[in-house]
Scaffold this motif. Structure first.
Motif, PDB file in Angstrom:
ATOM      1  N   THR A 264     -13.064  11.301  52.537  1.00 44.83           N
ATOM      2  CA  THR A 264     -12.748   9.964  52.048  1.00 44.83           C
ATOM      3  C   THR A 264     -13.942   9.356  51.333  1.00 44.83           C
ATOM      4  O   THR A 264     -13.820   8.806  50.233  1.00 44.83           O
ATOM      5  CB  THR A 264     -12.337   9.044  53.215  1.00 44.83           C
ATOM      6  OG1 THR A 264     -11.140   9.532  53.803  1.00 44.83           O
ATOM      7  CG2 THR A 264     -12.126   7.615  52.735  1.00 44.83           C
ATOM      8  N   ALA A 265     -15.115   9.443  51.971  1.00 47.88           N
ATOM      9  CA  ALA A 265     -16.319   8.870  51.383  1.00 47.88           C
ATOM     10  C   ALA A 265     -16.654   9.529  50.050  1.00 47.88           C
ATOM     11  O   ALA A 265     -17.046   8.855  49.086  1.00 47.88           O
ATOM     12  CB  ALA A 265     -17.486   9.014  52.364  1.00 47.88           C
ATOM     13  N   VAL A 266     -16.486  10.843  49.977  1.00 48.97           N
ATOM     14  CA  VAL A 266     -16.784  11.574  48.742  1.00 48.97           C
ATOM     15  C   VAL A 266     -15.824  11.160  47.622  1.00 48.97           C
ATOM     16  O   VAL A 266     -16.250  10.814  46.505  1.00 48.97           O
ATOM     17  CB  VAL A 266     -16.709  13.093  48.974  1.00 48.97           C
ATOM     18  CG1 VAL A 266     -16.905  13.840  47.655  1.00 48.97           C
ATOM     19  CG2 VAL A 266     -17.751  13.534  49.992  1.00 48.97           C
ATOM     20  N   ILE A 267     -14.527  11.155  47.914  1.00 47.69           N
ATOM     21  CA  ILE A 267     -13.530  10.820  46.886  1.00 47.69           C
ATOM     22  C   ILE A 267     -13.678   9.362  46.451  1.00 47.69           C
ATOM     23  O   ILE A 267     -13.575   9.034  45.266  1.00 47.69           O
ATOM     24  CB  ILE A 267     -12.106  11.081  47.407  1.00 47.69           C
ATOM     25  CG1 ILE A 267     -11.935  12.552  47.788  1.00 47.69           C
ATOM     26  CG2 ILE A 267     -11.065  10.706  46.350  1.00 47.69           C
ATOM     27  CD1 ILE A 267     -10.643  12.851  48.527  1.00 47.69           C
ATOM     28  N   PHE A 268     -13.949   8.475  47.418  1.00 48.02           N
ATOM     29  CA  PHE A 268     -14.092   7.054  47.092  1.00 48.02           C
ATOM     30  C   PHE A 268     -15.282   6.820  46.172  1.00 48.02           C
ATOM     31  O   PHE A 268     -15.248   5.942  45.300  1.00 48.02           O
ATOM     32  CB  PHE A 268     -14.234   6.241  48.371  1.00 48.02           C
ATOM     33  CG  PHE A 268     -14.075   4.761  48.181  1.00 48.02           C
ATOM     34  CD1 PHE A 268     -13.172   4.246  47.270  1.00 48.02           C
ATOM     35  CD2 PHE A 268     -14.835   3.861  48.915  1.00 48.02           C
ATOM     36  CE1 PHE A 268     -13.013   2.871  47.090  1.00 48.02           C
ATOM     37  CE2 PHE A 268     -14.680   2.500  48.758  1.00 48.02           C
ATOM     38  CZ  PHE A 268     -13.783   2.008  47.844  1.00 48.02           C
ATOM     39  N   SER A 269     -16.349   7.594  46.335  1.00 47.73           N
ATOM     40  CA  SER A 269     -17.509   7.433  45.465  1.00 47.73           C
ATOM     41  C   SER A 269     -17.137   7.731  44.014  1.00 47.73           C
ATOM     42  O   SER A 269     -17.596   7.048  43.088  1.00 47.73           O
ATOM     43  CB  SER A 269     -18.650   8.339  45.929  1.00 47.73           C
ATOM     44  OG  SER A 269     -18.330   9.702  45.739  1.00 47.73           O
TER      45      SER A 269
ATOM     46  N   GLY B 261      -6.240   9.667  46.910  1.00 50.37           N
ATOM     47  CA  GLY B 261      -6.975  10.656  47.682  1.00 50.37           C
ATOM     48  C   GLY B 261      -7.844  10.024  48.745  1.00 50.37           C
ATOM     49  O   GLY B 261      -7.941  10.519  49.884  1.00 50.37           O
ATOM     50  N   THR B 262      -8.464   8.902  48.381  1.00 56.34           N
ATOM     51  CA  THR B 262      -9.290   8.170  49.346  1.00 56.34           C
ATOM     52  C   THR B 262      -8.461   7.691  50.528  1.00 56.34           C
ATOM     53  O   THR B 262      -8.816   7.906  51.699  1.00 56.34           O
ATOM     54  CB  THR B 262      -9.941   6.948  48.655  1.00 56.34           C
ATOM     55  OG1 THR B 262     -10.844   7.403  47.655  1.00 56.34           O
ATOM     56  CG2 THR B 262     -10.677   6.085  49.658  1.00 56.34           C
ATOM     57  N   MET B 263      -7.351   7.034  50.235  1.00 56.18           N
ATOM     58  CA  MET B 263      -6.561   6.406  51.287  1.00 56.18           C
ATOM     59  C   MET B 263      -5.792   7.420  52.130  1.00 56.18           C
ATOM     60  O   MET B 263      -5.627   7.232  53.332  1.00 56.18           O
ATOM     61  CB  MET B 263      -5.596   5.389  50.675  1.00 56.18           C
ATOM     62  CG  MET B 263      -6.273   4.267  49.893  1.00 56.18           C
ATOM     63  SD  MET B 263      -7.564   3.406  50.836  1.00 56.18           S
ATOM     64  CE  MET B 263      -6.571   2.572  52.070  1.00 56.18           C
ATOM     65  N   ILE B 264      -5.329   8.514  51.514  1.00 51.97           N
ATOM     66  CA  ILE B 264      -4.555   9.489  52.289  1.00 51.97           C
ATOM     67  C   ILE B 264      -5.459  10.229  53.266  1.00 51.97           C
ATOM     68  O   ILE B 264      -5.084  10.478  54.420  1.00 51.97           O
ATOM     69  CB  ILE B 264      -3.811  10.481  51.364  1.00 51.97           C
ATOM     70  CG1 ILE B 264      -2.798  11.313  52.159  1.00 51.97           C
ATOM     71  CG2 ILE B 264      -4.760  11.387  50.626  1.00 51.97           C
ATOM     72  CD1 ILE B 264      -1.644  10.544  52.686  1.00 51.97           C
ATOM     73  N   THR B 265      -6.674  10.580  52.834  1.00 49.22           N
ATOM     74  CA  THR B 265      -7.585  11.274  53.753  1.00 49.22           C
ATOM     75  C   THR B 265      -8.051  10.341  54.864  1.00 49.22           C
ATOM     76  O   THR B 265      -8.123  10.740  56.031  1.00 49.22           O
ATOM     77  CB  THR B 265      -8.800  11.832  52.999  1.00 49.22           C
ATOM     78  OG1 THR B 265      -9.392  10.788  52.206  1.00 49.22           O
ATOM     79  CG2 THR B 265      -8.406  12.983  52.095  1.00 49.22           C
ATOM     80  N   GLN B 266      -8.335   9.089  54.512  1.00 51.98           N
ATOM     81  CA  GLN B 266      -8.786   8.146  55.541  1.00 51.98           C
ATOM     82  C   GLN B 266      -7.677   7.845  56.537  1.00 51.98           C
ATOM     83  O   GLN B 266      -7.905   7.822  57.753  1.00 51.98           O
ATOM     84  CB  GLN B 266      -9.255   6.843  54.901  1.00 51.98           C
ATOM     85  CG  GLN B 266      -9.800   5.843  55.918  1.00 51.98           C
ATOM     86  CD  GLN B 266     -10.117   4.505  55.285  1.00 51.98           C
ATOM     87  OE1 GLN B 266      -9.242   3.851  54.716  1.00 51.98           O
ATOM     88  NE2 GLN B 266     -11.363   4.094  55.371  1.00 51.98           N
TER      89      GLN B 266
ATOM     90  N   ALA C 121     -20.305   5.982  54.291  1.00 53.02           N
ATOM     91  CA  ALA C 121     -21.222   6.894  53.603  1.00 53.02           C
ATOM     92  C   ALA C 121     -20.971   6.929  52.097  1.00 53.02           C
ATOM     93  O   ALA C 121     -21.809   7.435  51.344  1.00 53.02           O
ATOM     94  CB  ALA C 121     -21.104   8.292  54.187  1.00 53.02           C
ATOM     95  N   TYR C 122     -19.845   6.364  51.634  1.00 52.29           N
ATOM     96  CA  TYR C 122     -19.582   6.359  50.195  1.00 52.29           C
ATOM     97  C   TYR C 122     -20.688   5.643  49.432  1.00 52.29           C
ATOM     98  O   TYR C 122     -20.993   5.992  48.276  1.00 52.29           O
ATOM     99  CB  TYR C 122     -18.221   5.721  49.885  1.00 52.29           C
ATOM    100  CG  TYR C 122     -18.204   4.212  49.922  1.00 52.29           C
ATOM    101  CD1 TYR C 122     -18.583   3.460  48.815  1.00 52.29           C
ATOM    102  CD2 TYR C 122     -17.793   3.524  51.065  1.00 52.29           C
ATOM    103  CE1 TYR C 122     -18.571   2.074  48.843  1.00 52.29           C
ATOM    104  CE2 TYR C 122     -17.779   2.148  51.106  1.00 52.29           C
ATOM    105  CZ  TYR C 122     -18.172   1.425  49.998  1.00 52.29           C
ATOM    106  OH  TYR C 122     -18.163   0.058  50.042  1.00 52.29           O
ATOM    107  N   CYS C 123     -21.303   4.634  50.056  1.00 51.52           N
ATOM    108  CA  CYS C 123     -22.390   3.904  49.386  1.00 51.52           C
ATOM    109  C   CYS C 123     -23.555   4.832  49.054  1.00 51.52           C
ATOM    110  O   CYS C 123     -24.244   4.654  48.053  1.00 51.52           O
ATOM    111  CB  CYS C 123     -22.877   2.763  50.280  1.00 51.52           C
ATOM    112  SG  CYS C 123     -21.682   1.434  50.526  1.00 51.52           S
ATOM    113  N   VAL C 124     -23.777   5.806  49.928  1.00 55.12           N
ATOM    114  CA  VAL C 124     -24.866   6.750  49.728  1.00 55.12           C
ATOM    115  C   VAL C 124     -24.498   7.800  48.684  1.00 55.12           C
ATOM    116  O   VAL C 124     -25.338   8.248  47.899  1.00 55.12           O
ATOM    117  CB  VAL C 124     -25.222   7.435  51.073  1.00 55.12           C
ATOM    118  CG1 VAL C 124     -26.365   8.413  50.894  1.00 55.12           C
ATOM    119  CG2 VAL C 124     -25.560   6.389  52.131  1.00 55.12           C
ATOM    120  N   ILE C 125     -23.222   8.190  48.650  1.00 59.16           N
ATOM    121  CA  ILE C 125     -22.776   9.267  47.770  1.00 59.16           C
ATOM    122  C   ILE C 125     -22.540   8.790  46.339  1.00 59.16           C
ATOM    123  O   ILE C 125     -22.690   9.561  45.380  1.00 59.16           O
ATOM    124  CB  ILE C 125     -21.478   9.895  48.335  1.00 59.16           C
ATOM    125  CG1 ILE C 125     -21.723  10.412  49.756  1.00 59.16           C
ATOM    126  CG2 ILE C 125     -20.975  11.030  47.445  1.00 59.16           C
ATOM    127  CD1 ILE C 125     -20.452  10.845  50.477  1.00 59.16           C
TER     128      ILE C 125
END
Length: 311
Positions: free
Chosen positions: A172-177, A94-99, A117-121
């Motif tokens: 991407t940032a949300v899913i990666f978190s 999900g992370t890679m497909i959205t990015q 922004a994943y670092c923040v989430i």
């Protein structure tokens, strides 16, 4: 497990005789390789559809890992790892497909900062999954990051607008978190290399299925030397070499320093994009990038506790 905890664990496994300055240089090179991957992925996608590109990258990484680390991987390929494999594989996919799809319509530098922004989430994803409440500094960082995204979305006329590519990259940032949070849980139960292998395997299978179903078949354009060079960079440089340098660097550099160095990935990405892709950076985007970067730093650095009593 957060970035700082992973840094400290890796640090304890290596001899401290390794030159610290060389380790810092390796971390900086790692950040530069990752920063360049946005530009090279965007270029490669001019010839190779997004899901085919990611399938090649995932399967290439799997074959390399299996050749180098089969003693870590094979013993853990049991029914017990199926659920972890599906969870981390699906979230990573999900992370890679959205990015990757988002990168087709926005500039590489913009993609890098929105992804960062994943670092923040992540602290909030950890709160949802592990019931560990975020610190007050995480709340402040979240507000600053959201403000930064607002500045990034400003158009020349002053209107607020995020394109579909911006929204996908924010997703991407949300899913990666959540992917990182799940990895922190499962790497405590299984060998981290084995978890990484099954993550890449599941994601690669999903990319392959998606490519077969929705994208055109491979053609001669994939073999053009610049395209092949870009794919080799993504596989050998941004995936394999960067991971090795990161692991060595994290073992010999204090976690707080390593976090700052690795955060420069987004700075490298926007610099490469401006120099080689011709990305135009508006003043509002610069302000937004600076705010997002500040929020990332606030999220990855733990405050140092000093003793009140000295001997």
């Amino acid at each position: 497990m957060g970035l700082v905890e992973r840094c400290n664990r890796l640090r304890s496994r290596w001899s401290r005789s390794f030159p610290p300055n060389l380790a810092r240089l390796m971390l900086l090179a790692c950040a530069a390789l990752w920063g360049g991957s946005y530009l090279l992925a965007k270029f490669a996608m001019t010839a190779i559809p997004a899901q085919w590109l990611m399938a090649l990258r995932m399967f290439g990484a799997c074959m390399c890992m299996l050749a180098l680390f089969h003693k870590h991987i094979v013993p853990h390929l049991t029914p017990k790892i199926i659920v972890p494999a599906l969870v981390v594989g699906l979230t990573y996919w999900g992370t890679m497909i959205t990015q990757t799809i988002g990168l087709q319509t926005i500039e590489p530098g913009r993609s890098a900062f929105l992804t960062a922004a994943y670092c923040v989430i992540t602290p909030f994803a950890t709160w949802i999954i592990s019931k560990t409440k975020p610190r007050a500094i995480n709340l402040v960082a979240g507000v600053i990051c959201l403000t930064g995204v607002g500045f990034v979305s400003l158009k020349p006329g002053g209107s607020l607008s995020l394109s579909s590519g911006d929204w996908l990259t924010t997703a991407t940032a949300v899913i990666f978190s959540f992917n990182l949070t799940c990895l922190g849980v499962y790497t405590k139960r299984f060998d981290p290399i084995a978890v990484t292998f099954v993550q890449f395997s599941v994601a690669g299978i999903l990319f392959f299925i998606g490519a077969l179903a929705t994208e055109p078949a491979p053609d001669a354009g994939w073999l053009a030397p610049p395209v092949v060079a870009s794919v080799l960079y993504l596989f050998l440089g941004a995936t394999m070499s960067a991971q090795i340098m990161q692991n060595i660097g994290l073992a010999h550099v204090p976690a707080s320093q390593a976090s700052i160095i690795m955060c420069t990935e987004s700075l490298f990405a926007v610099s490469f994009s401006a120099l080689f892709w011709g990305e135009r950076i508006l003043w509002s985007s610069l302000v937004g990038f600076a705010l997002i970067f500040a929020a990332v730093l606030m999220s990855v650095i733990k405050p140092t506790k000093y003793s009140l009593h000295r001997n």
